[in-house]
Enzyme design. Structure first.
Site, PDB file in Angstrom:
ATOM      1  N   ASP A  63       1.012  -7.254  30.475  1.00 17.18           N
ATOM      2  CA  ASP A  63       0.784  -7.628  31.876  1.00 17.18           C
ATOM      3  C   ASP A  63       1.251  -6.488  32.794  1.00 17.18           C
ATOM      4  O   ASP A  63       2.176  -6.641  33.567  1.00 17.18           O
ATOM      5  CB  ASP A  63       1.506  -8.937  32.228  1.00 17.18           C
ATOM      6  CG  ASP A  63       3.016  -8.872  32.001  1.00 17.18           C
ATOM      7  OD1 ASP A  63       3.474  -8.023  31.188  1.00 17.18           O
ATOM      8  OD2 ASP A  63       3.758  -9.655  32.635  1.00 17.18           O
ATOM      9  N   HIS A  87      12.973  -2.877  28.698  1.00 16.93           N
ATOM     10  CA  HIS A  87      12.529  -4.154  28.131  1.00 16.93           C
ATOM     11  C   HIS A  87      11.351  -4.007  27.167  1.00 16.93           C
ATOM     12  O   HIS A  87      11.487  -4.196  25.959  1.00 16.93           O
ATOM     13  CB  HIS A  87      12.148  -5.114  29.250  1.00 16.93           C
ATOM     14  CG  HIS A  87      13.250  -5.456  30.184  1.00 16.93           C
ATOM     15  ND1 HIS A  87      14.363  -6.160  29.796  1.00 16.93           N
ATOM     16  CD2 HIS A  87      13.411  -5.187  31.505  1.00 16.93           C
ATOM     17  CE1 HIS A  87      15.168  -6.318  30.837  1.00 16.93           C
ATOM     18  NE2 HIS A  87      14.616  -5.739  31.876  1.00 16.93           N
TER      19      HIS A  87
END
Length: 315
Positions: free
Chosen positions: A21, A250
């Protein structure tokens, strides 16, 4: 644990699809995968989260072109399995998902296949060899599992960025963002019997990138470095606003964990996702007698991970 001098050339080729995303840390993950000599990046699938699915697809096409990749990009689900749609929080990744940059205009177009169908077909084609790294809400993978009863057996492993087992969440006291945005899908994946690894906030905030790190990337051999530095400036501003000195690595850490699991302290346990109430999106140990265990990253060799991440930009 692997030594800190681990080489990025120590692997046999890994066939990889990133479900994404994009998103600034997604861009870092895609860049790492694109540049790693032992990753065969077979495609990108897109999902809502940091941006809408339409924005994610456009950004993924743009990033693939930016990295010099000629790979399919398959557009995915536009909303969670059960919950209503979420509006992206633009203060984290910017209005268009790429920091201060305006909406990009890629020249390519998305695959005619929807993400779940693309994942099923690629898992069948590369049976037992395909690694999938979801780094956004995991809806597309849940849909693939529901679409094809053989999908869980066909994939080699699913290594996802998300969840928070023994630490506080980042969108609620309980939940990490990707898990929060589709806990029903996450529970489908955790209950599937697939070979699943969770790389969540227990480890991803143990490796932070600061301004000096992005400047270092910008001075390396690969020309994508200055672009990543520009994205990183926006991301760092957000992290400074919440009191952190750097941004978490991340999404790239899920890719790194897929390649080098020895750089992480892994524990095996059955997991489940809370799907309602104030703890919705929480990932927790399951008491189910039938749910197969997942691998959970609870510690990591931060120095070795940093070395491995930076090393790809010197090719």
């Amino acid at each position: 644990m692997c030594p800190k001098t681990i080489s990025i050339w120590d692997l046999t080729s890994v066939k990889l699809i990133i479900d994404t995303d994009p998103g600034i840390d997604d861009a870092l993950a895609i860049a790492y995968a694109a540049l790693h000599p032992d990753i065969e990046l077979l495609g990108l699938t897109t999902i809502f989260g940091n941006v809408t699915t339409a924005q994610a697809t456009r950004n993924a096409l743009y990033l693939a072109e930016k990295m010099g990749l000629s790979i399919p990009v398959a557009s995915g689900a536009e909303k969670p399995l059960t919950l209503p749609p979420f509006a992206p929080k633009t203060r984290v990744h910017g209005l268009e998902g790429l920091g201060h940059l305006p909406a990009p205009a890629p020249t390519g177009t998305a695959s005619p296949l929807a993400a779940a169908q693309f994942l099923c077909e690629m898992a069948e084609r590369h049976r037992g060899k395909l690694v999938i790294c979801p780094i956004g809400p995991i809806t597309n993978i849940a849909r693939a599992l529901q679409m094809d009863t053989n999908f869980a057996r066909n994939v080699d492993k699913i290594v996802f960025m998300g969840g928070a087992l023994d630490v506080r969440g980042n969108v609620s006291p309980y939940a990490e963002a990707n898990a929060f945005h589709d806990p029903h899908a996450l529970d489908v994946v955790l209950a599937s019997g697939a070979n699943v690894t969770m790389v969540g906030l227990d480890v991803t905030l143990k490796v932070l990138l600061d301004e000096q790190d992005f400047s270092h990337i910008a001075t390396r051999k690969h020309p994508v470095g200055p672009f990543l530095k520009e994205l990183g400036a926006f991301y760092l501003d957000f992290y400074k606003s919440i009191g952190l000195s750097g941004c978490g690595l991340h999404d790239p850490m899920a890719i790194i964990a897929a390649l080098y699991p020895g750089l992480f302290t892994m524990e095996s346990m059955a997991l489940e996702a809370v799907m309602e109430g104030e703890a919705s999106g929480q990932t927790c140990r399951s008491q189910s007698k039938t749910r197969l265990p997942s691998h959970v990253a609870l510690g990591c060799d931060a120095d070795a991970i940093r070395h491995t991440f930076f090393s790809v930009f010197d090719q």
